[in-house]
Design a protein around this motif. Structure first.
Motif, PDB file in Angstrom:
ATOM      1  N   LEU A  64      -8.255  11.853   6.346  1.00 42.58           N
ATOM      2  CA  LEU A  64      -7.070  12.481   6.921  1.00 42.58           C
ATOM      3  C   LEU A  64      -6.223  11.463   7.673  1.00 42.58           C
ATOM      4  O   LEU A  64      -4.990  11.421   7.530  1.00 42.58           O
ATOM      5  CB  LEU A  64      -7.496  13.614   7.857  1.00 42.58           C
ATOM      6  CG  LEU A  64      -6.368  14.330   8.599  1.00 42.58           C
ATOM      7  CD1 LEU A  64      -5.422  15.012   7.619  1.00 42.58           C
ATOM      8  CD2 LEU A  64      -6.935  15.353   9.591  1.00 42.58           C
ATOM      9  N   ALA A  65      -6.879  10.609   8.465  1.00 41.91           N
ATOM     10  CA  ALA A  65      -6.144   9.606   9.233  1.00 41.91           C
ATOM     11  C   ALA A  65      -5.444   8.614   8.312  1.00 41.91           C
ATOM     12  O   ALA A  65      -4.262   8.274   8.527  1.00 41.91           O
ATOM     13  CB  ALA A  65      -7.102   8.878  10.181  1.00 41.91           C
ATOM     14  N   VAL A  66      -6.131   8.165   7.275  1.00 41.05           N
ATOM     15  CA  VAL A  66      -5.539   7.208   6.335  1.00 41.05           C
ATOM     16  C   VAL A  66      -4.345   7.842   5.620  1.00 41.05           C
ATOM     17  O   VAL A  66      -3.287   7.213   5.454  1.00 41.05           O
ATOM     18  CB  VAL A  66      -6.597   6.741   5.314  1.00 41.05           C
ATOM     19  CG1 VAL A  66      -5.952   5.919   4.198  1.00 41.05           C
ATOM     20  CG2 VAL A  66      -7.679   5.915   6.009  1.00 41.05           C
ATOM     21  N   THR A  67      -4.492   9.104   5.214  1.00 39.64           N
ATOM     22  CA  THR A  67      -3.401   9.793   4.520  1.00 39.64           C
ATOM     23  C   THR A  67      -2.180   9.952   5.420  1.00 39.64           C
ATOM     24  O   THR A  67      -1.040   9.719   4.994  1.00 39.64           O
ATOM     25  CB  THR A  67      -3.871  11.180   4.037  1.00 39.64           C
ATOM     26  OG1 THR A  67      -4.964  11.027   3.141  1.00 39.64           O
ATOM     27  CG2 THR A  67      -2.745  11.911   3.319  1.00 39.64           C
ATOM     28  N   MET A  68      -2.403  10.354   6.662  1.00 42.73           N
ATOM     29  CA  MET A  68      -1.287  10.568   7.577  1.00 42.73           C
ATOM     30  C   MET A  68      -0.548   9.263   7.882  1.00 42.73           C
ATOM     31  O   MET A  68       0.678   9.227   7.964  1.00 42.73           O
ATOM     32  CB  MET A  68      -1.789  11.211   8.864  1.00 42.73           C
ATOM     33  CG  MET A  68      -2.273  12.648   8.704  1.00 42.73           C
ATOM     34  SD  MET A  68      -0.973  13.798   8.151  1.00 42.73           S
ATOM     35  CE  MET A  68      -1.289  13.865   6.382  1.00 42.73           C
ATOM     36  N   LEU A  69      -1.301   8.178   8.039  1.00 45.63           N
ATOM     37  CA  LEU A  69      -0.665   6.885   8.286  1.00 45.63           C
ATOM     38  C   LEU A  69       0.165   6.456   7.076  1.00 45.63           C
ATOM     39  O   LEU A  69       1.295   5.965   7.225  1.00 45.63           O
ATOM     40  CB  LEU A  69      -1.733   5.833   8.595  1.00 45.63           C
ATOM     41  CG  LEU A  69      -2.424   5.951   9.968  1.00 45.63           C
ATOM     42  CD1 LEU A  69      -3.572   4.950  10.075  1.00 45.63           C
ATOM     43  CD2 LEU A  69      -1.414   5.722  11.087  1.00 45.63           C
ATOM     44  N   GLY A  70      -0.391   6.646   5.882  1.00 42.37           N
ATOM     45  CA  GLY A  70       0.362   6.297   4.688  1.00 42.37           C
ATOM     46  C   GLY A  70       1.598   7.150   4.512  1.00 42.37           C
ATOM     47  O   GLY A  70       2.677   6.648   4.159  1.00 42.37           O
ATOM     48  N   ALA A  71       1.479   8.457   4.765  1.00 48.61           N
ATOM     49  CA  ALA A  71       2.631   9.356   4.650  1.00 48.61           C
ATOM     50  C   ALA A  71       3.706   8.993   5.662  1.00 48.61           C
ATOM     51  O   ALA A  71       4.911   9.019   5.352  1.00 48.61           O
ATOM     52  CB  ALA A  71       2.182  10.803   4.852  1.00 48.61           C
ATOM     53  N   ALA A  72       3.299   8.659   6.882  1.00 46.33           N
ATOM     54  CA  ALA A  72       4.271   8.277   7.910  1.00 46.33           C
ATOM     55  C   ALA A  72       5.004   6.997   7.510  1.00 46.33           C
ATOM     56  O   ALA A  72       6.215   6.862   7.733  1.00 46.33           O
ATOM     57  CB  ALA A  72       3.559   8.083   9.245  1.00 46.33           C
ATOM     58  N   SER A  74       9.678   0.484  -3.263  1.00 51.68           N
ATOM     59  CA  SER A  74       9.712  -0.599  -2.278  1.00 51.68           C
ATOM     60  C   SER A  74       8.286  -0.985  -1.907  1.00 51.68           C
ATOM     61  O   SER A  74       7.343  -0.210  -2.129  1.00 51.68           O
ATOM     62  CB  SER A  74      10.473  -0.151  -1.036  1.00 51.68           C
ATOM     63  OG  SER A  74       9.742   0.866  -0.353  1.00 51.68           O
ATOM     64  N   PRO A  75       8.083  -2.173  -1.328  1.00 51.91           N
ATOM     65  CA  PRO A  75       6.730  -2.555  -0.894  1.00 51.91           C
ATOM     66  C   PRO A  75       6.118  -1.549   0.079  1.00 51.91           C
ATOM     67  O   PRO A  75       4.915  -1.273   0.006  1.00 51.91           O
ATOM     68  CB  PRO A  75       6.951  -3.918  -0.226  1.00 51.91           C
ATOM     69  CG  PRO A  75       8.173  -4.467  -0.905  1.00 51.91           C
ATOM     70  CD  PRO A  75       9.039  -3.280  -1.160  1.00 51.91           C
ATOM     71  N   THR A  76       6.928  -0.982   0.971  1.00 53.58           N
ATOM     72  CA  THR A  76       6.400   0.004   1.915  1.00 53.58           C
ATOM     73  C   THR A  76       5.930   1.250   1.196  1.00 53.58           C
ATOM     74  O   THR A  76       4.891   1.827   1.533  1.00 53.58           O
ATOM     75  CB  THR A  76       7.480   0.384   2.948  1.00 53.58           C
ATOM     76  OG1 THR A  76       7.918  -0.797   3.620  1.00 53.58           O
ATOM     77  CG2 THR A  76       6.937   1.373   3.967  1.00 53.58           C
ATOM     78  N   GLN A  77       6.693   1.689   0.194  1.00 48.55           N
ATOM     79  CA  GLN A  77       6.284   2.860  -0.585  1.00 48.55           C
ATOM     80  C   GLN A  77       4.973   2.603  -1.327  1.00 48.55           C
ATOM     81  O   GLN A  77       4.110   3.471  -1.387  1.00 48.55           O
ATOM     82  CB  GLN A  77       7.372   3.232  -1.591  1.00 48.55           C
ATOM     83  CG  GLN A  77       8.568   3.948  -1.005  1.00 48.55           C
ATOM     84  CD  GLN A  77       9.587   4.283  -2.081  1.00 48.55           C
ATOM     85  OE1 GLN A  77       9.986   3.412  -2.863  1.00 48.55           O
ATOM     86  NE2 GLN A  77      10.001   5.524  -2.138  1.00 48.55           N
ATOM     87  N   ILE A  78       4.827   1.417  -1.873  1.00 48.34           N
ATOM     88  CA  ILE A  78       3.617   1.090  -2.625  1.00 48.34           C
ATOM     89  C   ILE A  78       2.398   1.090  -1.709  1.00 48.34           C
ATOM     90  O   ILE A  78       1.368   1.712  -2.007  1.00 48.34           O
ATOM     91  CB  ILE A  78       3.773  -0.274  -3.327  1.00 48.34           C
ATOM     92  CG1 ILE A  78       4.873  -0.194  -4.400  1.00 48.34           C
ATOM     93  CG2 ILE A  78       2.446  -0.706  -3.954  1.00 48.34           C
ATOM     94  CD1 ILE A  78       5.194  -1.522  -5.045  1.00 48.34           C
ATOM     95  N   VAL A  79       2.521   0.416  -0.552  1.00 45.26           N
ATOM     96  CA  VAL A  79       1.392   0.341   0.382  1.00 45.26           C
ATOM     97  C   VAL A  79       1.089   1.717   0.972  1.00 45.26           C
ATOM     98  O   VAL A  79      -0.063   2.163   1.023  1.00 45.26           O
ATOM     99  CB  VAL A  79       1.679  -0.678   1.496  1.00 45.26           C
ATOM    100  CG1 VAL A  79       0.575  -0.647   2.548  1.00 45.26           C
ATOM    101  CG2 VAL A  79       1.802  -2.081   0.909  1.00 45.26           C
ATOM    102  N   GLY A  80       2.156   2.418   1.431  1.00 41.15           N
ATOM    103  CA  GLY A  80       1.951   3.746   2.009  1.00 41.15           C
ATOM    104  C   GLY A  80       1.417   4.734   1.001  1.00 41.15           C
ATOM    105  O   GLY A  80       0.526   5.536   1.299  1.00 41.15           O
TER     106      GLY A  80
END
Length: 325
Positions: A149-157, A288-294
């Protein structure tokens, strides 16, 4: 030399052991998974090509798919007790209402953000299902779930934040897709209970009927036109109904009949990946790189959630396949 009495030949023992082993799943089941994920991953592309209001697109998708499923749903198997138990019917109708809101929001989101983002955030529904099961049903969640959950929320943010900084409309579209996932989670929970008393085909048909009626009401209330669209739009409606809604979930349903949910469920995370890859040449969308990582973080988090909930659990009743995607 003859074998002693009371002792089977070695070859007979080997043959008996082989016969006692469960048959391996057919190759067609794995092919069905791939085709199902591909069909579901095309959903956002069809919505974008339709270029119609979200509730209208959802109405045609569900109405046409429900029409196709009518003969199967109305068929009553020999020996079945009650084809339409009241509790199952009520839950199917409520599930269809939740699904209609999900589709209206998600279809609108596809027009405001990238197809990849809309599909990505719609697939966060398992998180909300697990949280409701924990808060309302007393289900224990493992530490692995909270990590996911924490990993998903950080990526979504990360994805939504980057989108909002580049264009406010993208951030709004991301939020609508996340909101849509709440209603899909509601549909999933209602289906999980309703399928205990109602067969899959009648449940899907009733939910589709309720969803179609709800989306038609929303479209009329908002004054959205139901006709007068160009031919490509109607072709996109048909593709959504037949390719995504009917074929896609029939393929996944077939796979679930031959493979464990622990194998099939995580593969559903492949939908956003398929959408992102297809959107590059077909919709001219670049990541974008942010989209790929997130996005990778969101997918990793969802996989952790799947793993935490599937490990050590007994199989649940079959879930009627539907999706926001």
């Amino acid at each position: 030399m003859a074998e002693p009495w009371g002792r089977l030949p070695i070859s007979s023992c080997r043959d008996a052991a082989i016969a006692a082993q469960p048959a391996p799943p057919p190759k067609l089941a794995y092919i069905a998974i791939g085709l199902g994920v591909l069909a579901l991953g095309c959903s956002a592309l069809f919505v974008r090509w339709a270029a119609a209001p979200g509730p209208v697109t959802g109405f045609y998708r569900m109405a046409l798919a429900t029409l196709v499923l009518t003969p199967l749903a109305l068929r009553h198997p020999a020996g079945a007790a009650s084809a339409w138990p009241r509790r199952g019917v009520l839950l199917a109708l409520l599930g269809g209402l939740s699904l209609s809101i999900d589709l209206a929001l998600w279809n609108t989101a596809v027009g405001l953000t990238s197809a990849a983002n809309a599909t990505l955030f719609a697939n966060t529904a398992p998180l909300w299902v697990a949280l409701v099961a924990w808060a309302a049903m007393g289900e224990r969640l493992r530490p692995l779930f909270w990590t996911g959950l924490a990993v998903t929320m950080l990526g979504a943010a990360a994805v939504a934040g980057a989108d909002f900084r580049s264009h406010s409309g993208l951030g709004v579209g991301d939020m609508l897709a996340i909101l849509a996932s709440f209603f899909y989670a509601g549909y999933y929970l209602l289906t999980q209970i309703g399928r205990r008393t109602l067969r899959s085909a009648p449940y899907v048909w009733l939910a589709g009927l309720a969803s179609s009626a709800s989306l038609l009401t929303i479209s009329l209330a908002l004054g959205l036109p139901l006709t007068g669209y160009p031919l490509p739009t109607y072709l996109s409606f048909i593709a959504l109904a037949l390719v995504t809604q009917a074929f896609g979930y029939l393929a996944v349903g077939y796979a679930l009949g031959h493979l464990p949910a622990s194998v099939v469920s995580p593969t559903m995370v492949g939908q956003p990946i398929v959408t992102a890859i297809l959107a590059i040449p077909l919709l001219s969308e670049a990541l974008s790189p942010t989209q790929i990582v997130g996005g990778a973080a969101v997918l990793a988090g969802i996989l952790l959630v799947y793993r935490s909930r599937l490990s050590g659990r007994t199989p649940e009743p079959e879930i009627a396949p539907q999706s926001a995607d």
